[in-house]
Design a protein around this motif. Sequence first.
Motif, PDB file in Angstrom:
ATOM      1  N   LEU A  70       0.838  -1.321  -0.007  1.00 41.53           N
ATOM      2  CA  LEU A  70      -0.116  -0.129   0.056  1.00 41.53           C
ATOM      3  C   LEU A  70       0.751   1.456  -0.042  1.00 41.53           C
ATOM      4  N   LEU A  71       1.873   1.538   0.641  1.00 42.90           N
ATOM      5  CA  LEU A  71       2.807   2.309   0.695  1.00 42.90           C
ATOM      6  C   LEU A  71       3.529   2.612  -0.321  1.00 42.90           C
ATOM      7  N   ALA A  72       4.078   1.398  -1.026  1.00 42.20           N
ATOM      8  CA  ALA A  72       4.608   1.665  -2.269  1.00 42.20           C
ATOM      9  C   ALA A  72       3.728   2.102  -3.343  1.00 42.20           C
ATOM     10  N   ALA A  73       2.422   1.605  -3.590  1.00 44.62           N
ATOM     11  CA  ALA A  73       1.548   2.081  -4.273  1.00 44.62           C
ATOM     12  C   ALA A  73       1.324   3.503  -4.388  1.00 44.62           C
ATOM     13  N   LYS A  74       0.883   4.017  -2.843  1.00 43.91           N
ATOM     14  CA  LYS A  74       0.604   5.300  -2.607  1.00 43.91           C
ATOM     15  C   LYS A  74       1.715   6.488  -3.219  1.00 43.91           C
ATOM     16  N   LYS A  75       3.061   5.974  -3.019  1.00 48.38           N
ATOM     17  CA  LYS A  75       4.075   6.818  -3.520  1.00 48.38           C
ATOM     18  C   LYS A  75       4.204   6.775  -4.970  1.00 48.38           C
ATOM     19  N   LEU A  76       3.841   5.595  -5.544  1.00 45.98           N
ATOM     20  CA  LEU A  76       4.120   5.788  -7.049  1.00 45.98           C
ATOM     21  C   LEU A  76       2.868   6.294  -7.809  1.00 45.98           C
TER      22      LEU A  76
END
Length: 203
Positions: free
Chosen positions: A13-19
């Motif tokens: 989720l954190l990776a997706a939010k960043k990207l």
Amino acid sequence: MVDQELDMKMKILLAAKKLFAKNGYDATSVRQICEEAGANVALVSYYFGGKESVFHEIFKQFFPNDKLNALFDIEDPLIGINSIISEVIVIRNQDPQLIAMMQMEIITITTRVDHMREIVYPIWKKLRDFLDKGRNDGIFKFDSLDSTLMFVLGSIFFYKQREFFELMFTEERPDMDTLIRQTSAYVLNGLGYQSKGAGSENG
């Protein structure tokens, strides 16, 4: 094992939010998300069912409903306007990635915009109610409720990042408290608000 699964889900989720915030939803692939998270590509389908479900889960996990829900108990328009300004600026500073995601969806009117409406409309409806009540009570003075709502939203939510205009600035970047104070003063001035005693120095 449960803790490990929760940890990996959060990493995704954190990776997706960043990207999503950096590149946009459509320009971000599941593979890129998993590479950023250090996860197996199959885990996105396993945990969430697909990329769009990841998108929706981000808002479920990170949108600060608990903070914003407290604003619905406020009845005084002046307190309400100031509270919304303060909370939105705090959220904007604490999680700029989430705000960037929301702005992209709203500005481009994507297929996910209905989901955005479900999230943001309640607080914007409350803001509209504060404006309407404040005008009816004689606290605020403005012509169009619709236009004024958009002016206020532009000041607090669609506030652009400073970097593009940086070469024109001569002052230091304001801290969050200063920005809240400056924004509140700007908005209230635009609403025609005058504090009690204003202009009474001369009699």
